[in-house]
Design a protein around this motif. Structure first.
Motif, mmCIF file in Angstrom:
data_model
loop_
_atom_site.group_PDB
_atom_site.id
_atom_site.type_symbol
_atom_site.label_atom_id
_atom_site.label_comp_id
_atom_site.label_asym_id
_atom_site.label_seq_id
_atom_site.Cartn_x
_atom_site.Cartn_y
_atom_site.Cartn_z
ATOM 1 N N ARG A 96 0.831 -1.198 0.000
ATOM 2 C CA ARG A 96 0.000 0.000 0.000
ATOM 3 C C ARG A 96 0.869 1.254 0.000
ATOM 4 N NH1 ARG A 96 -4.493 0.296 4.673
ATOM 5 N NH2 ARG A 96 -5.235 -1.538 3.561
ATOM 6 N N ALA A 97 0.426 2.277 -0.732
ATOM 7 C CA ALA A 97 1.091 3.580 -0.674
ATOM 8 C C ALA A 97 0.135 4.552 0.010
ATOM 9 C CB ALA A 97 1.424 4.072 -2.079
ATOM 10 N N VAL A 98 0.639 5.249 1.016
ATOM 11 C CA VAL A 98 -0.178 6.201 1.775
ATOM 12 C C VAL A 98 0.309 7.608 1.448
ATOM 13 C CG1 VAL A 98 -0.938 6.908 4.072
ATOM 14 C CG2 VAL A 98 -0.392 4.502 3.632
ATOM 15 N N LEU A 99 -0.601 8.460 0.999
ATOM 16 C CA LEU A 99 -0.234 9.831 0.655
ATOM 17 C C LEU A 99 -0.577 10.774 1.800
ATOM 18 C CD1 LEU A 99 -1.528 10.060 -3.051
ATOM 19 C CD2 LEU A 99 0.632 9.134 -2.191
ATOM 20 N N GLY A 100 0.374 11.619 2.165
ATOM 21 C CA GLY A 100 0.152 12.631 3.197
ATOM 22 C C GLY A 100 0.729 13.955 2.747
ATOM 23 N N GLY A 101 0.688 14.952 3.621
ATOM 24 C CA GLY A 101 1.169 16.287 3.264
ATOM 25 C C GLY A 101 0.071 17.073 2.567
ATOM 26 N N GLY A 102 0.262 18.387 2.485
ATOM 27 C CA GLY A 102 -0.778 19.266 1.946
ATOM 28 C C GLY A 102 -1.271 18.860 0.566
#
Ligand SMILES: [Zn+2]
Length: 295
Positions: A239-245
């Motif tokens: 799984r790839a988790v995206l974070g940040g603005g």
């Protein structure tokens, strides 16, 4: 109680974390400051009367034996070669634990995936896409780290697309993913393409009405998708988790998914956004410091 700090290129968040590793109170300030002494003073004022018995710090940059060695030396002017562990120990008179911010966030997000039957997944890539592009990697339930502090700075992998041009990264390479897909890069590239100063949010607001803005965002999403596929090919992530603005924006996640689907099924990874939102780093570093304390 734990004082958790998440020091990013633009903003620094501080949280008081209770014994259950949940945030009790949170505050933030700008990271931009003329020098370390002034930033340290602002940090001390931000903390005020909070009581804690250790400090857990998630920071942008590479950390080698307690000293900051950032690849992007332009992001925070006073960060280069700062002995951050010693400086914060002096500032707070408590034990200090320091780890890369994306690594901390990866751990925080990974802990959210645990169930009473064990982890839902065993290997994840966390990407924070904001001022820069940071990454943290969990493989077979373990946080990947290295003695040189470089693992995993995937934002400095290179990327090329037809007609992309040449972008110089402050790490010394060209066309690092950070120079194409970070919020800073998206704003800069759209500003040049449109001939007027645009913020990252303004570029996204113009996605459906301005083809130049759509092209910049799509190139960024394509670069992130290719990075995830390449990391899947090398590390076998679930799984790839995206974070940040930028990473937390629905539009961006959907464009990354769009490019992901152009790859053969075996190379695709599930893409989600950070369950802890902007708190992944704060919660993750508190959990890691707890683990470190327990040995
Ligand atoms: Zn770079």
């Amino acid at each position: 109680m734990i004082l958790a700090l998440d020091i990013g290129g633009t903003k620094t968040s501080a949280a008081l974390i209770g014994p259950n590793l949940k945030i009790v109170e949170k505050r933030s300030i700008s990271t931009q400051s003329p020098n370390w002494a002034m930033f340290a003073r602002a940090l001390r004022e931000l903390i005020g009367t909070w009581q804690f018995d250790r400090v857990a710090v998630a920071t942008t940059g590479r950390i080698v034996e307690g000293v900051l060695q950032p690849l992007n030396t332009e992001m925070i002017s006073f960060w280069n070669a700062l002995p951050i562990t010693d400086e914060l120990t002096k500032l707070f008179s408590q034990p200090v634990f320091v780890v890369n911010d994306a690594a901390a966030a990866a751990w925080g997000e990974f802990q959210c995936m645990q169930t009473s039957d064990g982890p839902l997944v065993h290997s994840i890539l966390y990407l924070t896409i904001s001022t820069g592009v940071g990454s943290g990697l969990i493989v077979n339930d373990r946080l990947v780290s290295s003695a040189n502090g470089l693992a995993s700075h995937a934002g400095h992998c290179q990327h090329s697309l037809p007609g992309l041009g040449v972008y110089h990264c402050s790490c010394g390479r060209t066309n690092c993913i950070e120079t194409i897909a970070s919020g800073t890069a998206i704003a800069h590239r759209a500003t040049v393409a449109c001939g007027e100063t645009l913020s990252t949010i303004e570029v996204f607001a113009r996605y459906y009405t301005h083809s130049e803005c759509a092209r910049v965002i799509d190139q960024a999403a394509h670069a992130i998708s290719d990075l995830i596929v390449n990391m899947n090919a090398t590390m076998g992530i679930d799984r790839a988790v995206l974070g940040g603005g930028v990473g937390l924006l629905d539009l961006f996640r959907e464009r990354v998914r769009f490019y992901m689907l152009k790859n053969p099924t075996v190379f695709r990874a599930e893409i989600t956004t950070a369950a802890l939102g902007s708190d992944s780093g704060l919660v993750g570093v508190a959990q890691l410091s707890n683990k470190d304390e327990a040995g």
